[in-house]
Design an enzyme around this catalytic site. Structure first.
Site, PDB file in Angstrom:
ATOM      1  N   ASP A   1      26.537 -19.460  42.101  1.00  0.00           N
ATOM      2  CA  ASP A   1      27.981 -19.627  41.280  1.00  0.00           C
ATOM      3  C   ASP A   1      28.400 -18.022  41.234  1.00  0.00           C
ATOM      4  O   ASP A   1      27.686 -17.088  41.427  1.00  0.00           O
ATOM      5  CB  ASP A   1      27.732 -20.002  40.002  1.00  0.00           C
TER       6      ASP A   1
ATOM      7  N   ASN B   1      31.344 -16.930  43.193  1.00  0.00           N
ATOM      8  CA  ASN B   1      32.124 -16.501  44.508  1.00  0.00           C
ATOM      9  C   ASN B   1      33.643 -15.981  44.181  1.00  0.00           C
ATOM     10  O   ASN B   1      34.184 -14.959  44.712  1.00  0.00           O
ATOM     11  CB  ASN B   1      32.112 -17.669  45.603  1.00  0.00           C
TER      12      ASN B   1
ATOM     13  N   TRP C   1      33.644 -12.667  42.388  1.00  0.00           N
ATOM     14  CA  TRP C   1      33.241 -11.706  43.215  1.00  0.00           C
ATOM     15  C   TRP C   1      34.680 -11.337  44.065  1.00  0.00           C
ATOM     16  O   TRP C   1      34.839  -9.984  44.221  1.00  0.00           O
ATOM     17  CB  TRP C   1      32.409 -12.006  44.350  1.00  0.00           C
TER      18      TRP C   1
ATOM     19  N   HIS D   1      33.729 -17.096  49.234  1.00  0.00           N
ATOM     20  CA  HIS D   1      32.658 -18.014  49.715  1.00  0.00           C
ATOM     21  C   HIS D   1      32.079 -17.478  51.019  1.00  0.00           C
ATOM     22  O   HIS D   1      31.254 -17.876  51.220  1.00  0.00           O
ATOM     23  CB  HIS D   1      33.714 -19.367  49.902  1.00  0.00           C
TER      24      HIS D   1
ATOM     25  N   SER E   1      29.731 -29.606  44.334  1.00  0.00           N
ATOM     26  CA  SER E   1      29.614 -30.550  43.723  1.00  0.00           C
ATOM     27  C   SER E   1      30.695 -31.642  43.739  1.00  0.00           C
ATOM     28  O   SER E   1      31.770 -31.343  44.265  1.00  0.00           O
ATOM     29  CB  SER E   1      29.449 -29.957  42.276  1.00  0.00           C
TER      30      SER E   1
ATOM     31  N   GLU F   1      32.247 -32.663  41.491  1.00  0.00           N
ATOM     32  CA  GLU F   1      33.428 -32.124  40.660  1.00  0.00           C
ATOM     33  C   GLU F   1      34.235 -31.281  41.511  1.00  0.00           C
ATOM     34  O   GLU F   1      35.562 -30.924  41.123  1.00  0.00           O
ATOM     35  CB  GLU F   1      32.917 -31.401  39.401  1.00  0.00           C
TER      36      GLU F   1
ATOM     37  N   TRP G   1      35.483 -31.394  44.311  1.00  0.00           N
ATOM     38  CA  TRP G   1      36.688 -32.214  44.981  1.00  0.00           C
ATOM     39  C   TRP G   1      37.987 -32.097  43.996  1.00  0.00           C
ATOM     40  O   TRP G   1      38.902 -32.134  44.666  1.00  0.00           O
ATOM     41  CB  TRP G   1      36.165 -33.578  45.157  1.00  0.00           C
TER      42      TRP G   1
ATOM     43  N   LEU H   1       9.578 -23.952  55.535  1.00  0.00           N
ATOM     44  CA  LEU H   1      10.449 -24.119  54.521  1.00  0.00           C
ATOM     45  C   LEU H   1      11.251 -25.590  54.575  1.00  0.00           C
ATOM     46  O   LEU H   1      11.986 -25.594  55.582  1.00  0.00           O
ATOM     47  CB  LEU H   1      11.527 -22.762  54.271  1.00  0.00           C
TER      48      LEU H   1
ATOM     49  N   ARG I   1      20.447 -19.552  38.280  1.00  0.00           N
ATOM     50  CA  ARG I   1      21.913 -19.865  38.193  1.00  0.00           C
ATOM     51  C   ARG I   1      22.456 -17.966  38.299  1.00  0.00           C
ATOM     52  O   ARG I   1      22.120 -17.480  37.285  1.00  0.00           O
ATOM     53  CB  ARG I   1      22.411 -20.345  37.001  1.00  0.00           C
TER      54      ARG I   1
HETATM   55  C1  IPE Z   1      28.557 -25.331  40.027  1.00  0.00           C
HETATM   56  O1  IPE Z   1      29.541 -24.371  39.983  1.00  0.00           O
HETATM   57  C2  IPE Z   1      28.612 -26.007  41.323  1.00  0.00           C
HETATM   58  C3  IPE Z   1      28.062 -25.401  42.582  1.00  0.00           C
HETATM   59  C4  IPE Z   1      27.578 -24.070  42.384  1.00  0.00           C
HETATM   60  C5  IPE Z   1      28.369 -25.926  43.820  1.00  0.00           C
HETATM   61  P1  IPE Z   1      30.777 -24.604  39.354  1.00  0.00           P
HETATM   62  O2  IPE Z   1      31.362 -23.266  39.291  1.00  0.00           O
HETATM   63  O3  IPE Z   1      31.535 -25.871  40.068  1.00  0.00           O
HETATM   64  O4  IPE Z   1      30.427 -24.914  37.704  1.00  0.00           O
HETATM   65  P2  IPE Z   1      31.450 -24.828  36.484  1.00  0.00           P
HETATM   66  O5  IPE Z   1      32.579 -25.528  36.875  1.00  0.00           O
HETATM   67  O6  IPE Z   1      31.359 -23.326  36.444  1.00  0.00           O
HETATM   68  O7  IPE Z   1      30.509 -25.752  35.347  1.00  0.00           O
HETATM   69  C1  IPE Z   2      30.638 -21.054  43.537  1.00  0.00           C
HETATM   70  O1  IPE Z   2      31.602 -20.036  43.185  1.00  0.00           O
HETATM   71  C2  IPE Z   2      30.988 -21.861  44.760  1.00  0.00           C
HETATM   72  C3  IPE Z   2      31.334 -23.132  44.411  1.00  0.00           C
HETATM   73  C4  IPE Z   2      31.225 -23.591  43.262  1.00  0.00           C
HETATM   74  C5  IPE Z   2      31.420 -24.077  45.227  1.00  0.00           C
HETATM   75  P1  IPE Z   2      32.856 -20.441  42.432  1.00  0.00           P
HETATM   76  O2  IPE Z   2      33.721 -20.901  43.452  1.00  0.00           O
HETATM   77  O3  IPE Z   2      32.584 -21.569  41.400  1.00  0.00           O
HETATM   78  O4  IPE Z   2      33.187 -19.123  41.992  1.00  0.00           O
HETATM   79  P2  IPE Z   2      33.646 -18.740  40.220  1.00  0.00           P
HETATM   80  O5  IPE Z   2      32.735 -19.341  39.512  1.00  0.00           O
HETATM   81  O6  IPE Z   2      34.985 -18.890  40.295  1.00  0.00           O
HETATM   82  O7  IPE Z   2      33.600 -17.226  40.101  1.00  0.00           O
HETATM   83 MG    MG Z   3      31.839 -21.310  39.465  1.00  0.00          MG
END
Ligand code: IPE
Ligand code: IPE
Ligand code: MG
Length: 246
Positions: free
Chosen positions: A24, A26, A29, A41, A69, A71, A73, A135, A192
């Site tokens: 999490d 990206n 960042w 990403h 996830s 979600e 989508w 692995l 995480r």
């Molecule tokens: C969790 O991250 C899903 C993945 C890392 C693929 P999210 O950024 O989607 O989660 P929430 O919205 O902060 O809970």
């Molecule tokens: C994780 O980074 C990638 C996915 C959840 C797919 P995020 O896109 O959730 O990055 P933040 O949480 O907005 O920083």
């Molecule tokens: Mg996130």
């Protein structure tokens, strides 16, 4: 420094056999650098390589990564497009090295929701890495733990309806055997990144007694040293499983 930490965790022993990571941060960042989220990403790809190689160096047997996830989508189409493009690019770039390093990839999730191009790339990755023995890498794509549990319930119900299973035979092992993760033991360590202290619908059943490690490091900045630090922290924990301390 890196290698000192690596030999420390290897000599301390008690390595986590199975590490899971919620990758999490990206977007944050990229925002910190005034870049579009898509570049966050993309930058995350090298952290995937870091964690795969770090697990092999340390002797971790199973690495499960939360990549996308169900979600997710609900994010804007442009962001979903960027994430899927990164997935395909990752596969094209890394397939050769994954095979060379003996990494066997499995994809866990509702893959039917993927578009044809990303689906084909994922299928190819799984097919061509089959048999790797250094692995097991599980990529959770279009994954939702509640969906996985509801799916397991549906499979069990169907077997009862078909007369091949009796309701009284449904125990914890029966549920476990119908999860995407049926082949593997539960994660020992969950990492995480980006400081969020929640599970976000990841491996709800499997994390029952997993040790949780939250780091403020954003995913694109995550290196094998961060992985080794998480493992060293894990090695200082006392796992009790509800019993009294020994
Ligand atoms: C969790 O991250 C899903 C993945 C890392 C693929 P999210 O950024 O989607 O989660 P929430 O919205 O902060 O809970
Ligand atoms: C994780 O980074 C990638 C996915 C959840 C797919 P995020 O896109 O959730 O990055 P933040 O949480 O907005 O920083
Ligand atoms: Mg996130």
């Amino acid at each position: 420094m890196n290698s000192a930490l690596l030999s420390e965790i290897k000599t301390t022993g008690d390595l986590p056999q199975h590490v899971a990571i919620i990758m999490d941060g990206n977007g944050r960042w990229a925002k910190d650098r005034m870049l579009p989220r898509s570049l966050g990403h993309r930058a995350g790809m090298k952290s995937v390589r870091e964690s795969v190689e770090g697990c092999i160096e340390a002797g971790v047997e199973i690495l499960t990564l939360f990549a996308f996830s169900q979600e997710n989508w609900s994010r804007p189409d442009s962001e979903i497009g960027a994430l899927m493009a990164v997935l395909v690019e990752f596969i094209n770039r890394e397939l050769k090295d994954l095979k060379r390093n003996g990494v066997e990839v499995s994809a866990l999730g509702d893959l039917d929701r993927l578009g044809p191009k990303s689906r084909a790339a994922v299928d190819k990755l799984v097919r061509e890495t089959a048999g790797g023995s250094n692995l097991n890498l599980n990529l959770c794509i279009s994954y939702s733990s509640r969906f996985e549990l509801a799916r397991a319930a549906k499979l069990l119900a169907q077997e009862v309806a078909d007369g091949v299973l009796r309701p009284e035979d449904i125990d914890e092992a029966a549920v476990e055997n119908r999860l995407y993760t049926a082949r593997w033991p539960d994660p020992d360590l969950l990492i995480r990144t980006s400081g969020e202290q929640r599970i976000s619908n990841f491996l709800l059943w499997q994390l029952a007694y997993t040790e949780i490690y939250v780091t403020p490091v954003l995913w694109p900045d995550f290196t094998r040293t961060d992985l080794f630090e998480a493992i060293a922290d894990f090695q200082r924990r006392e796992r009790r499983y509800g019993r009294v301390p020994t």
